[in-house]
Design an enzyme around this catalytic site. Structure first.
Site, PDB file in Angstrom:
ATOM      1  N   GLU A 236       0.836  -1.209   0.000  1.00 59.54           N
ATOM      2  CA  GLU A 236       0.000   0.000   0.000  1.00 59.54           C
ATOM      3  C   GLU A 236       0.865   1.252   0.000  1.00 59.54           C
ATOM      4  O   GLU A 236       2.054   1.190   0.292  1.00 59.54           O
ATOM      5  CB  GLU A 236      -0.888  -0.003   1.260  1.00 59.54           C
ATOM      6  CG  GLU A 236      -1.732  -1.247   1.395  1.00 59.54           C
ATOM      7  CD  GLU A 236      -2.450  -1.316   2.736  1.00 59.54           C
ATOM      8  OE1 GLU A 236      -2.488  -0.285   3.444  1.00 59.54           O
ATOM      9  OE2 GLU A 236      -2.947  -2.398   3.068  1.00 59.54           O
TER      10      GLU A 236
ATOM     11  N   LYS B 194       2.014   4.700   1.699  1.00 63.93           N
ATOM     12  CA  LYS B 194       1.995   5.276   3.034  1.00 63.93           C
ATOM     13  C   LYS B 194       1.622   6.739   2.912  1.00 63.93           C
ATOM     14  O   LYS B 194       2.427   7.575   2.503  1.00 63.93           O
ATOM     15  CB  LYS B 194       3.349   5.147   3.729  1.00 63.93           C
ATOM     16  CG  LYS B 194       3.283   5.683   5.153  1.00 63.93           C
ATOM     17  CD  LYS B 194       4.408   5.197   5.998  1.00 63.93           C
ATOM     18  CE  LYS B 194       4.194   5.474   7.473  1.00 63.93           C
ATOM     19  NZ  LYS B 194       3.779   6.832   7.792  1.00 63.93           N
TER      20      LYS B 194
ATOM     21  N   ASP C  42       0.664  10.518   3.734  1.00 63.11           N
ATOM     22  CA  ASP C  42       1.259  11.467   4.655  1.00 63.11           C
ATOM     23  C   ASP C  42       0.183  12.459   5.072  1.00 63.11           C
ATOM     24  O   ASP C  42       0.022  13.518   4.494  1.00 63.11           O
ATOM     25  CB  ASP C  42       2.387  12.200   3.935  1.00 63.11           C
ATOM     26  CG  ASP C  42       3.409  12.723   4.908  1.00 63.11           C
ATOM     27  OD1 ASP C  42       3.296  12.395   6.109  1.00 63.11           O
ATOM     28  OD2 ASP C  42       4.304  13.462   4.483  1.00 63.11           O
TER      29      ASP C  42
ATOM     30  N   TYR D  31      -7.061   2.418   4.850  1.00 60.94           N
ATOM     31  CA  TYR D  31      -6.046   1.374   4.710  1.00 60.94           C
ATOM     32  C   TYR D  31      -6.290   0.183   5.613  1.00 60.94           C
ATOM     33  O   TYR D  31      -5.441  -0.679   5.727  1.00 60.94           O
ATOM     34  CB  TYR D  31      -4.641   1.929   4.909  1.00 60.94           C
ATOM     35  CG  TYR D  31      -4.419   2.684   6.208  1.00 60.94           C
ATOM     36  CD1 TYR D  31      -4.435   2.017   7.427  1.00 60.94           C
ATOM     37  CD2 TYR D  31      -4.172   4.042   6.193  1.00 60.94           C
ATOM     38  CE1 TYR D  31      -4.222   2.704   8.606  1.00 60.94           C
ATOM     39  CE2 TYR D  31      -3.955   4.736   7.359  1.00 60.94           C
ATOM     40  CZ  TYR D  31      -3.988   4.070   8.576  1.00 60.94           C
ATOM     41  OH  TYR D  31      -3.788   4.741   9.739  1.00 60.94           O
TER      42      TYR D  31
ATOM     43  N   LYS E 232      10.524   3.596   3.616  1.00 64.90           N
ATOM     44  CA  LYS E 232      10.456   5.031   3.315  1.00 64.90           C
ATOM     45  C   LYS E 232      11.294   5.424   2.110  1.00 64.90           C
ATOM     46  O   LYS E 232      12.348   4.835   1.857  1.00 64.90           O
ATOM     47  CB  LYS E 232      10.966   5.824   4.527  1.00 64.90           C
ATOM     48  CG  LYS E 232      10.147   5.599   5.761  1.00 64.90           C
ATOM     49  CD  LYS E 232       9.201   6.750   5.951  1.00 64.90           C
ATOM     50  CE  LYS E 232       8.616   6.709   7.352  1.00 64.90           C
ATOM     51  NZ  LYS E 232       8.200   7.987   7.827  1.00 64.90           N
TER      52      LYS E 232
ATOM     53  N   CYS F 241      14.480  47.619  -9.629  1.00 63.70           N
ATOM     54  CA  CYS F 241      14.433  46.330 -10.343  1.00 63.70           C
ATOM     55  C   CYS F 241      15.848  45.852 -10.664  1.00 63.70           C
ATOM     56  O   CYS F 241      16.620  46.590 -11.281  1.00 63.70           O
ATOM     57  CB  CYS F 241      13.627  46.463 -11.626  1.00 63.70           C
ATOM     58  SG  CYS F 241      13.694  44.961 -12.637  1.00 63.70           S
TER      59      CYS F 241
ATOM     60  N   CYS G 282      16.126  45.852 -14.786  1.00 61.02           N
ATOM     61  CA  CYS G 282      16.084  47.045 -15.632  1.00 61.02           C
ATOM     62  C   CYS G 282      16.257  48.344 -14.853  1.00 61.02           C
ATOM     63  O   CYS G 282      16.335  49.415 -15.450  1.00 61.02           O
ATOM     64  CB  CYS G 282      14.783  47.096 -16.416  1.00 61.02           C
ATOM     65  SG  CYS G 282      13.354  47.482 -15.389  1.00 61.02           S
TER      66      CYS G 282
ATOM     67  N   CYS H 100       8.256  45.300 -10.278  1.00 60.96           N
ATOM     68  CA  CYS H 100       8.998  46.233 -11.099  1.00 60.96           C
ATOM     69  C   CYS H 100       7.998  46.972 -11.975  1.00 60.96           C
ATOM     70  O   CYS H 100       7.112  46.375 -12.558  1.00 60.96           O
ATOM     71  CB  CYS H 100       9.976  45.448 -11.972  1.00 60.96           C
ATOM     72  SG  CYS H 100      10.546  46.377 -13.397  1.00 60.96           S
TER      73      CYS H 100
ATOM     74  N   CYS I 121      11.390  46.123 -19.392  1.00 60.14           N
ATOM     75  CA  CYS I 121      12.193  45.304 -18.478  1.00 60.14           C
ATOM     76  C   CYS I 121      12.547  43.993 -19.173  1.00 60.14           C
ATOM     77  O   CYS I 121      11.671  43.250 -19.602  1.00 60.14           O
ATOM     78  CB  CYS I 121      11.443  45.048 -17.177  1.00 60.14           C
ATOM     79  SG  CYS I 121      12.335  43.967 -16.061  1.00 60.14           S
TER      80      CYS I 121
END
Ligand code: IVH
Length: 789
Positions: free
Chosen positions: A128, A130, A132, A240, A329, A423, A426, A441, A447
């Site tokens: 299966e 796992k 989280d 599960y 894991k 910026c 530019c 900017c 730019c």
């Protein structure tokens, strides 16, 4: 209280069944059975019945999905069977040892060897994912959910029933039959990576705190006293296994149990597999590892469980872990490293994103040396400094991010992180609105960083829709220095384009033709294509409708812009800043000089012009900082109505105190005189008023420009000549509302090819129906060329 009629009682039962069934198809199978609107209608019907007949309310009513009154605290719950944890394996050697241990144990206990008399007992495992998230135990009595609890210390958890009921994939009633009378179902509340990112983006744009990872989000939502908050989080429940059960039978294999749980209405991961022996387990681990990034959920490993429940009992438990199961894991997705510096990257809209330069580190299988830090607010909130040891998190395909710093490891010479003064690409100014977390900017089209992205946006389908001008071609054209701004596109010669790699003569000719076609795009699209900060398609269209031509918009002062629907302070300032930038102006002039000729009605909308009263201008001026503090909107309206023109108003103000019109407190005129004299406000108001007069001179009388005012139209079926969007825009331009569904208030339904239920409904209600040809001729009659929209 009187008993509810039998009919109502029956309907409630029916609604429960329908809503539960539809939720199952939608949330568990991911395959909706009915349109959302149908679900919503039934839901509201049930809510209404429950409101009128409180005796019909049941704790497991599908309406409980939206949450209820907040709790003061969670009650403690003793699990009927302890919720265990899993032994963790972090290498294939450990996995080999785990399998070997079990194999020997089973040989010893059962005396069995395999087919070939080897002393290896090949174990069948249920493999299966796992998940989280947050472990939850659900208790069902006679198929009804009666309690949901967190794991807590494994023995005692917290009663989070109300929150868990809001998780749409948790069955409130089990489906089918044959379940034990008492059944504890175990699983994990999680959220898909996609929904996690979406929610975090939303939270971020609202300036709220973001969640570091899906696990925190699941836990934070379920361990939340206000179930209405939990209800808003798009959580899911993946099962599960089974804990305690009584009063019935269950299959004697873990895999089959999961199949049964699936039939009873639970979500079971598609990835569950049986494996025979160690090698197949390793293969499973590798296969899932390869797909890990593409899985809907964050997982940190896979779980191997002895499939046979009798053998599970033989193996038993050690401490708080079953001997017969283990989690293998994957490399962690979170890692510690040092923040060496921060660079600021500039995106299409000029947004400055802080990018963390990190000491390279392995996270989730790849080496990470750059990560996002979101924005300056987030950096300050998390108090992250250069030199800090930071936690880097990486999930799926998303850019790794710095989650937090460890202040206890902060070196003495750690440095603060600050926005750059201008910026970095530019050198233009950086603008950061008061209520905005994002700094940008203001360089716009000049730019360099924004240039490429701006050209790509300009060419895109919803903007200028230049066929054949994809992202790669834009990059090539910029790289070859054939273009630097969008105006340069229209100076391209077919020969230049044909000379590029992977471009033939024919595609070059096609591109030039597509550019030519794009010249007569609608004004709304043109404005959208310019990529002005904050200007989406809707606002662009509003601007085009209100002003009626490009010149008016280019010249418009903030005082006028603020009166456009959807345009607030930030948006108005962004528009003003864009057109104030000489380089942007040059690009627009260049476009016009090359023959780009955005199509528009040429006339300002009467509604817009009418809204631009002196009172409105004063209110806008106040928002823009004119010192009218203490003078309320009501007084401004009275003043505007009384004096009508800026000249009259300022003359009266100059006279000073005592000249206040009725309803305006004394002293206001003196304040007005002062405010008008400050910062050129009198001239600004005068200029705005002149522009309003100029607009008014060009605006048609209301009735002519909006002949469909007050009407509601519905589009259905497939249109051949127009896109839905074009038809909708054209109708809106004539003043009609365009709705999604037919009712008796609908004026006309435009039915295209293979129109279905909406057409039928229109006919049954006697609503006027017309075809696309009739729509087109009506539009032409009113002087609209829908193709140009
Ligand atoms: S079985 C008897 N299966 O991992 C074994 N747990 O360390 C009990 N978890 O918080 C757990 N996915 O919620 C099992 N497919 C899976 C799982 C899983 C995630 C979580 C579980 C618990 C932790 C156990």
């Amino acid at each position: 209280m009187s008993q509810p009629p039998h009919k109502v009682v029956q309907r409630v039962e029916e609604l429960h069944e329908l809503l539960n069934d539809w939720a199952y198809h939608y949330y568990v199978l991911d395959n909706p059975k009915v349109p959302d609107a149908e679900y919503d209608r039934a839901f509201v019907e049930l809510q209404e019945i429950e409101r009128d007949h409180s005796s019909l309310w049941q704790p497991n009513s599908p309406t409980s999905r939206v949450g209820g009154e907040p709790l003061d605290k969670f009650e403690a719950v003793v699990h009927k069977e302890p919720m265990l944890s899993l032994q963790t394996l972090t290498s294939s050697e450990q996995m080999v040892a785990f399998d070997k241990r079990l194999s020997s144990l089973f040989i010893e206990e059962t005396g069995k060897v395999d087919l070939f008399d080897n002393d290896y007992f090949e174990i069948e495992y249920c493999c299966e994912l796992k998940f989280d998230g947050l472990a939850i135990s659900l208790l069902y009595e006679d198929g009804e959910l009666v309690r949901a609890a967190t794991r807590g210390d494994g023995h005692t958890g917290e009663d989070v029933t109300r929150n868990v009921r809001t998780v749409r994939s948790v069955p409130l009633k089990l489906r089918g039959g044959g379940w034990p009378k008492l059944l504890e179902v175990r699983g994990e509340v999680c959220i898909t990576k996609h929904k996690f990112n979406k929610l975090n983006n939303e939270l971020q744009s609202q300036g709220s705190k973001v969640f570091a990872n899906p696990r925190n989000l699941a836990a934070g939502s379920i361990r939340q006293l206000d179930s209405k908050v939990a209800a808003k989080r798009p959580l899911e429940f993946n099962t599960y296994g089974v804990g305690y059960f009584d009063g019935g039978e269950l299959p004697d294999k873990q895999r089959t149990r999961l199949t049964y749980l699936g039939r009873w209405g639970f979500k079971v991961a598609d990835e569950v597999r049986l494996a025979h022996g160690l090698n197949e387990c390793i293969k499973y681990f590798d296969e899932i590892g390869d797909k890990r990034e593409k899985l809907y959920y964050d997982i940190d490993g896979v779980v191997f469980k002895v499939n046979d429940v009798e053998l599970q009992k033989t193996a038993g438990f050690r401490a708080r872990e079953p001997v017969w199961a283990a989690a293998l894991k994957y490399p962690p997705m979170e890692e510690l490293t040092v923040l060496n510096g921060v660079d600021w990257q500039v995106g299409r809209t000029g947004a400055l994103t802080p990018v963390a330069r990190l000491e390279p580190v392995h996270v989730g299988g790849v080496i990470v040396s750059n990560a996002t830090l979101h924005n300056i607010d987030e950096i300050q909130r998390l108090d992250i400094r250069i030199g800090d040891t930071v936690v880097v998190y990486r999930a799926g395909d998303v850019i790794p991010k710095v989650v937090r710093a460890l202040p206890e490891r902060r070196p003495a010479d750690a440095r603060d992180i600050a926005l750059p003064p201008s910026c970095p690409v530019c050198g233009s100014d950086i603008l950061r609105g008061d209520d905005q977390v994002v700094a940008r900017c203001t360089g716009g089209l000049i730019c360099g960083a924004q240039q490429r992205e701006a050209i790509k946006h300009f060419a895109s389908r919803r903007a200028m829709d230049i066929d054949g001008l994809g992202d790669k071609l834009v990059d090539a054209l910029v790289d070859q220095e054939l273009i630097a701004t969008v105006a340069d596109l229209y100076r391209l010669k077919a020969e230049q384009v044909a000379g590029l790699e992977r471009m033939g003569e024919k595609s070059a000719d096609n591109l030039i033709a597509a550019l030519e076609t794009s010249k007569t795009v609608g004004l709304g699209r043109f404005l959208f294509a310019l990529g002005i900060l904050q200007i989406g398609e809707e606002t662009a269209k509003n601007l085009a409708d209100c002003f009626g031509d490009l010149e008016g918009i280019r010249r418009a002062p903030l005082l006028l812009l603020l009166a456009v629907p959807d345009v607030g302070m930030e948006v108005a300032k962004a528009i003003g800043a864009f057109f104030a930038e000489a380089d942007n102006e040059a690009v627009i002039d260049g476009l016009l000089a090359e023959g780009v000729n955005p199509q528009a009605s040429g006339v300002p909308s009467a509604a817009f012009v009418n809204s631009l009263t002196l009172a409105q201008l004063l209110k806008s001026a106040k928002r823009l900082g004119m010192n009218l503090e203490g003078i309320g909107d009501k007084s401004l309206e009275t003043l505007g109505g009384h004096f009508r023109t800026v000249a009259e108003l300022s003359a009266a103000a100059a006279e000073g105190a005592g000249d206040e019109p009725k309803g305006v407190r004394s002293g206001v005129m003196t304040q007005l005189a002062r405010a008008l004299a400050e910062n050129g406000w009198q001239a600004r108001l005068q200029d705005a008023e002149d522009q309003v007069a100029a607009l008014a001179a060009r605006a048609p009388a209301q009735a002519e420009s909006r002949p469909l005012e007050g009407q509601t139209w519905v589009l259905t079926g497939t249109l051949e000549q127009l896109t839905r969007d074009q038809a909708k825009q054209a109708l809106q331009q004539l003043g009609a509302k365009v709705a999604g569904s037919v009712s008796k208030n609908t004026s006309t339904v435009v039915a295209g090819a293979s129109a279905g239920s909406k057409l039928a409904k229109a006919e049954s209600l006697g609503v006027e129906v017309c075809d696309e040809a009739a729509l087109l001729s009506m539009l032409t009659q009113h002087g609209i060329d829908p193709g140009a929209l």
